[in-house]
Write a protein that holds these residues in place. Structure first.
Motif, PDB file in Angstrom:
ATOM      1  N   SER A  63      54.432  -4.459  -1.441  1.00  0.00           N
ATOM      2  CA  SER A  63      55.656  -4.312  -0.643  1.00  0.00           C
ATOM      3  C   SER A  63      56.030  -2.857  -0.375  1.00  0.00           C
ATOM      4  O   SER A  63      56.962  -2.593   0.391  1.00  0.00           O
ATOM      5  CB  SER A  63      56.811  -5.038  -1.315  1.00  0.00           C
ATOM      6  OG  SER A  63      57.151  -4.397  -2.530  1.00  0.00           O
ATOM      7  N   TYR A  64      55.313  -1.919  -0.965  1.00  0.00           N
ATOM      8  CA  TYR A  64      55.663  -0.504  -0.774  1.00  0.00           C
ATOM      9  C   TYR A  64      55.371  -0.086   0.666  1.00  0.00           C
ATOM     10  O   TYR A  64      54.275  -0.318   1.181  1.00  0.00           O
ATOM     11  CB  TYR A  64      54.920   0.404  -1.760  1.00  0.00           C
ATOM     12  CG  TYR A  64      55.390   1.819  -1.650  1.00  0.00           C
ATOM     13  CD1 TYR A  64      56.569   2.212  -2.262  1.00  0.00           C
ATOM     14  CD2 TYR A  64      54.696   2.741  -0.901  1.00  0.00           C
ATOM     15  CE1 TYR A  64      57.037   3.505  -2.139  1.00  0.00           C
ATOM     16  CE2 TYR A  64      55.164   4.051  -0.764  1.00  0.00           C
ATOM     17  CZ  TYR A  64      56.335   4.415  -1.386  1.00  0.00           C
ATOM     18  OH  TYR A  64      56.805   5.698  -1.249  1.00  0.00           O
ATOM     19  N   ASP A  65      56.312   0.562   1.303  1.00  0.00           N
ATOM     20  CA  ASP A  65      56.157   1.009   2.697  1.00  0.00           C
ATOM     21  C   ASP A  65      55.787   2.486   2.735  1.00  0.00           C
ATOM     22  O   ASP A  65      56.640   3.359   2.653  1.00  0.00           O
ATOM     23  CB  ASP A  65      57.451   0.766   3.477  1.00  0.00           C
ATOM     24  CG  ASP A  65      57.333   1.143   4.943  1.00  0.00           C
ATOM     25  OD1 ASP A  65      56.218   1.484   5.401  1.00  0.00           O
ATOM     26  OD2 ASP A  65      58.360   1.092   5.642  1.00  0.00           O
ATOM     27  N   ILE A  66      54.501   2.742   2.883  1.00  0.00           N
ATOM     28  CA  ILE A  66      53.999   4.124   2.917  1.00  0.00           C
ATOM     29  C   ILE A  66      54.439   4.860   4.186  1.00  0.00           C
ATOM     30  O   ILE A  66      54.412   6.075   4.252  1.00  0.00           O
ATOM     31  CB  ILE A  66      52.459   4.141   2.781  1.00  0.00           C
ATOM     32  CG1 ILE A  66      51.918   5.558   2.531  1.00  0.00           C
ATOM     33  CG2 ILE A  66      51.798   3.552   4.020  1.00  0.00           C
ATOM     34  CD1 ILE A  66      52.201   6.081   1.180  1.00  0.00           C
ATOM     35  N   ASN A  67      54.870   4.123   5.185  1.00  0.00           N
ATOM     36  CA  ASN A  67      55.270   4.738   6.461  1.00  0.00           C
ATOM     37  C   ASN A  67      56.731   5.166   6.499  1.00  0.00           C
ATOM     38  O   ASN A  67      57.154   5.806   7.459  1.00  0.00           O
ATOM     39  CB  ASN A  67      54.983   3.772   7.612  1.00  0.00           C
ATOM     40  CG  ASN A  67      53.502   3.534   7.765  1.00  0.00           C
ATOM     41  OD1 ASN A  67      52.717   4.459   7.860  1.00  0.00           O
ATOM     42  ND2 ASN A  67      53.108   2.271   7.768  1.00  0.00           N
ATOM     43  N   SER A  68      57.505   4.839   5.485  1.00  0.00           N
ATOM     44  CA  SER A  68      58.910   5.195   5.500  1.00  0.00           C
ATOM     45  C   SER A  68      59.092   6.689   5.210  1.00  0.00           C
ATOM     46  O   SER A  68      58.316   7.307   4.521  1.00  0.00           O
ATOM     47  CB  SER A  68      59.685   4.367   4.474  1.00  0.00           C
ATOM     48  OG  SER A  68      59.305   4.743   3.162  1.00  0.00           O
ATOM     49  N   GLY A  69      60.138   7.237   5.786  1.00  0.00           N
ATOM     50  CA  GLY A  69      60.494   8.621   5.488  1.00  0.00           C
ATOM     51  C   GLY A  69      59.861   9.685   6.355  1.00  0.00           C
ATOM     52  O   GLY A  69      60.229  10.846   6.285  1.00  0.00           O
ATOM     53  N   TRP A  70      58.909   9.313   7.150  1.00  0.00           N
ATOM     54  CA  TRP A  70      58.254  10.304   8.001  1.00  0.00           C
ATOM     55  C   TRP A  70      59.114  10.525   9.201  1.00  0.00           C
ATOM     56  O   TRP A  70      59.183  11.204   9.986  1.00  0.00           O
ATOM     57  CB  TRP A  70      56.859   9.871   8.392  1.00  0.00           C
ATOM     58  CG  TRP A  70      55.984   9.656   7.203  1.00  0.00           C
ATOM     59  CD1 TRP A  70      55.672   8.454   6.662  1.00  0.00           C
ATOM     60  CD2 TRP A  70      55.304  10.633   6.409  1.00  0.00           C
ATOM     61  NE1 TRP A  70      54.848   8.634   5.564  1.00  0.00           N
ATOM     62  CE2 TRP A  70      54.610   9.980   5.404  1.00  0.00           C
ATOM     63  CE3 TRP A  70      55.236  12.014   6.459  1.00  0.00           C
ATOM     64  CZ2 TRP A  70      53.851  10.632   4.451  1.00  0.00           C
ATOM     65  CZ3 TRP A  70      54.482  12.674   5.507  1.00  0.00           C
ATOM     66  CH2 TRP A  70      53.805  11.991   4.524  1.00  0.00           C
TER      67      TRP A  70
END
Length: 76
Positions: free
Chosen positions: A69-76
């Motif tokens: 469930s971790y969203d690696i695309n968040s925060g960019w």
């Protein structure tokens, strides 16, 4: 870019450079070159900070569900 910035800082009164952009060449003065260099540095640092946050968050994941469930695309 670093070389252009250094030259702009050393000779601000006479500095002029033709810089290639997607729209064609533009002529930049010292203040413009330094401003662009500052913006690029800030952008790169922001990317490094975001990456570091993701690395720290990922290290804290302990279950398969958390990993999936971790969203690696968040925060960019």
């Amino acid at each position: 870019m670093l070389g252009a910035r250094l030259e702009a800082m050393q000779s601000p009164e006479t500095f002029s450079i033709n810089w290639k952009t997607p729209q064609g060449f533009v002529t930049l003065n010292a203040a413009e070159m330094i401003a662009i260099s500052d913006a690029v540095r800030a952008f790169v640092q922001s990317c490094f900070d975001t990456e570091m946050g993701h690395i720290e968050a990922i290290r804290g994941l302990s279950t398969i569900e958390q990993i999936k469930s971790y969203d690696i695309n968040s925060g960019w």
